[in-house]
Each structure stands twice: as C-alpha cells, then as structure tokens.
Design a protein around this motif. Structure first.
Motif, PDB file in Angstrom:
ATOM      1  N   GLY A   6       0.815  -1.210   0.000  1.00  0.00           N
ATOM      2  CA  GLY A   6       0.000   0.000   0.000  1.00  0.00           C
ATOM      3  C   GLY A   6       0.844   1.254   0.000  1.00  0.00           C
ATOM      4  N   LEU A   7       1.916   1.258   0.791  1.00  0.00           N
ATOM      5  CA  LEU A   7       2.834   2.406   0.795  1.00  0.00           C
ATOM      6  C   LEU A   7       3.512   2.572  -0.553  1.00  0.00           C
ATOM      7  N   LEU A   8       3.867   1.471  -1.173  1.00  0.00           N
ATOM      8  CA  LEU A   8       4.494   1.537  -2.487  1.00  0.00           C
ATOM      9  C   LEU A   8       3.551   2.149  -3.513  1.00  0.00           C
ATOM     10  N   CYS A   9       2.299   1.744  -3.494  1.00  0.00           N
ATOM     11  CA  CYS A   9       1.315   2.309  -4.428  1.00  0.00           C
ATOM     12  C   CYS A   9       1.118   3.801  -4.188  1.00  0.00           C
ATOM     13  N   LEU A  10       1.076   4.196  -2.939  1.00  0.00           N
ATOM     14  CA  LEU A  10       0.893   5.611  -2.627  1.00  0.00           C
ATOM     15  C   LEU A  10       2.130   6.444  -2.957  1.00  0.00           C
ATOM     16  N   SER A  11       3.304   5.829  -2.893  1.00  0.00           N
ATOM     17  CA  SER A  11       4.538   6.589  -3.116  1.00  0.00           C
ATOM     18  C   SER A  11       4.707   7.049  -4.561  1.00  0.00           C
ATOM     19  N   PHE A  12       3.968   6.469  -5.484  1.00  0.00           N
ATOM     20  CA  PHE A  12       4.039   6.926  -6.868  1.00  0.00           C
ATOM     21  C   PHE A  12       3.415   8.312  -7.031  1.00  0.00           C
ATOM     22  N   ASN A  13       2.454   8.646  -6.170  1.00  0.00           N
ATOM     23  CA  ASN A  13       1.723   9.903  -6.315  1.00  0.00           C
ATOM     24  C   ASN A  13       2.002  10.919  -5.217  1.00  0.00           C
ATOM     25  N   TYR A  14       2.426  10.478  -4.039  1.00  0.00           N
ATOM     26  CA  TYR A  14       2.551  11.368  -2.890  1.00  0.00           C
ATOM     27  C   TYR A  14       3.964  11.316  -2.310  1.00  0.00           C
ATOM     28  N   SER A  15       4.528  12.480  -2.079  1.00  0.00           N
ATOM     29  CA  SER A  15       5.895  12.535  -1.557  1.00  0.00           C
ATOM     30  C   SER A  15       5.956  12.109  -0.095  1.00  0.00           C
ATOM     31  N   TRP A  16       4.899  12.365   0.681  1.00  0.00           N
ATOM     32  CA  TRP A  16       4.917  11.944   2.074  1.00  0.00           C
ATOM     33  C   TRP A  16       4.981  10.429   2.192  1.00  0.00           C
ATOM     34  N   ALA A  17       4.375   9.722   1.256  1.00  0.00           N
ATOM     35  CA  ALA A  17       4.422   8.255   1.284  1.00  0.00           C
ATOM     36  C   ALA A  17       5.826   7.761   0.937  1.00  0.00           C
ATOM     37  N   ARG A  18       6.519   8.492   0.055  1.00  0.00           N
ATOM     38  CA  ARG A  18       7.909   8.129  -0.261  1.00  0.00           C
ATOM     39  C   ARG A  18       8.787   8.226   0.979  1.00  0.00           C
ATOM     40  N   GLY A  19       8.543   9.244   1.788  1.00  0.00           N
ATOM     41  CA  GLY A  19       9.311   9.400   3.030  1.00  0.00           C
ATOM     42  C   GLY A  19       9.075   8.260   3.999  1.00  0.00           C
ATOM     43  N   TYR A  20       7.810   7.880   4.174  1.00  0.00           N
ATOM     44  CA  TYR A  20       7.497   6.752   5.052  1.00  0.00           C
ATOM     45  C   TYR A  20       8.057   5.440   4.511  1.00  0.00           C
ATOM     46  N   LEU A  21       8.010   5.272   3.196  1.00  0.00           N
ATOM     47  CA  LEU A  21       8.543   4.050   2.592  1.00  0.00           C
ATOM     48  C   LEU A  21      10.051   3.971   2.796  1.00  0.00           C
ATOM     49  N   LYS A  22      10.727   5.094   2.647  1.00  0.00           N
ATOM     50  CA  LYS A  22      12.185   5.134   2.853  1.00  0.00           C
ATOM     51  C   LYS A  22      12.536   4.802   4.308  1.00  0.00           C
ATOM     52  N   LYS A  23      11.780   5.376   5.256  1.00  0.00           N
ATOM     53  CA  LYS A  23      12.021   5.082   6.675  1.00  0.00           C
ATOM     54  C   LYS A  23      11.782   3.610   6.974  1.00  0.00           C
ATOM     55  N   THR A  24      10.750   3.041   6.386  1.00  0.00           N
ATOM     56  CA  THR A  24      10.428   1.639   6.593  1.00  0.00           C
ATOM     57  C   THR A  24      11.524   0.744   6.025  1.00  0.00           C
ATOM     58  N   GLN A  25      12.023   1.085   4.848  1.00  0.00           N
ATOM     59  CA  GLN A  25      13.077   0.283   4.233  1.00  0.00           C
ATOM     60  C   GLN A  25      14.353   0.315   5.068  1.00  0.00           C
ATOM     61  N   THR A  26      14.732   1.482   5.556  1.00  0.00           N
ATOM     62  CA  THR A  26      15.948   1.559   6.373  1.00  0.00           C
ATOM     63  C   THR A  26      15.747   0.829   7.702  1.00  0.00           C
ATOM     64  N   GLY A  27      14.544   0.902   8.261  1.00  0.00           N
ATOM     65  CA  GLY A  27      14.270   0.181   9.506  1.00  0.00           C
ATOM     66  C   GLY A  27      14.347  -1.326   9.327  1.00  0.00           C
ATOM     67  N   PHE A  28      13.751  -1.832   8.250  1.00  0.00           N
ATOM     68  CA  PHE A  28      13.830  -3.262   7.985  1.00  0.00           C
ATOM     69  C   PHE A  28      15.261  -3.711   7.715  1.00  0.00           C
ATOM     70  N   LYS A  29      16.030  -2.893   7.030  1.00  0.00           N
ATOM     71  CA  LYS A  29      17.434  -3.242   6.762  1.00  0.00           C
ATOM     72  C   LYS A  29      18.209  -3.335   8.071  1.00  0.00           C
ATOM     73  N   ARG A  30      17.979  -2.369   8.970  1.00  0.00           N
ATOM     74  CA  ARG A  30      18.677  -2.364  10.252  1.00  0.00           C
ATOM     75  C   ARG A  30      18.281  -3.584  11.084  1.00  0.00           C
ATOM     76  N   ILE A  31      17.002  -3.908  11.122  1.00  0.00           N
ATOM     77  CA  ILE A  31      16.531  -5.058  11.893  1.00  0.00           C
ATOM     78  C   ILE A  31      17.080  -6.360  11.330  1.00  0.00           C
ATOM     79  N   CYS A  32      17.113  -6.479  10.002  1.00  0.00           N
ATOM     80  CA  CYS A  32      17.650  -7.697   9.381  1.00  0.00           C
ATOM     81  C   CYS A  32      19.134  -7.860   9.663  1.00  0.00           C
TER      82      CYS A  32
END
Length: 68
Positions: free
Chosen positions: A34-60
């Motif tokens: 859902g965040l990925l779909c929203l990130s195509f149109n909204y910049s705020w969703a891109r920010g949340y997606l980026k934070k989520t990706q870095t968080g998952f990378k750190r946890i992994c």
C-alpha cells in the motif's frame, strides 16, 4: 485514471493489512504494498517508505548478527 487506480489499490492493500492483523496473515507485506502504491503519487508516502526500508534493513542486519 492511473492515479485513481493506484489509490484504490493502496486502499485495498491497507484494508487487507488491517484484516491480517486480526487473523493470521502477511499484514506487513500488504502495508508495504500500500505504501508503495501511494509513493508513486505522494511525496509523504515516499518518506514513510524510505524510513520503513531503512528500519527493515537495520533489523535484518541485527538478526543476522545474532544468528551467526
């Protein structure tokens, strides 16, 4: 039309994620979709997606260190 379709798809993914929080299922996958779909149109969703990706990378990376 494309923007509307992506927003509807994001809403469906969010609803499925909420459903899978209650019953067993891949809720995180649908939230990310859902965040990925929203990130195509909204910049705020891109920010949340980026934070989520870095968080998952750190946890992994932490899990990888613990399992070695």
């Amino acid at each position: 039309m494309k923007k509307l379709l992506l927003n509807v798809l994001a809403a469906v993914c969010a609803l499925l994620a909420l459903l899978f929080i209650v019953v067993p299922g891949p809720s995180i996958v649908f939230l990310l979709a859902g965040l990925l779909c929203l990130s195509f149109n909204y910049s705020w969703a891109r920010g949340y997606l980026k934070k989520t990706q870095t968080g998952f990378k750190r946890i992994c990376m932490q899990l990888d260190k613990r399992l070695r």
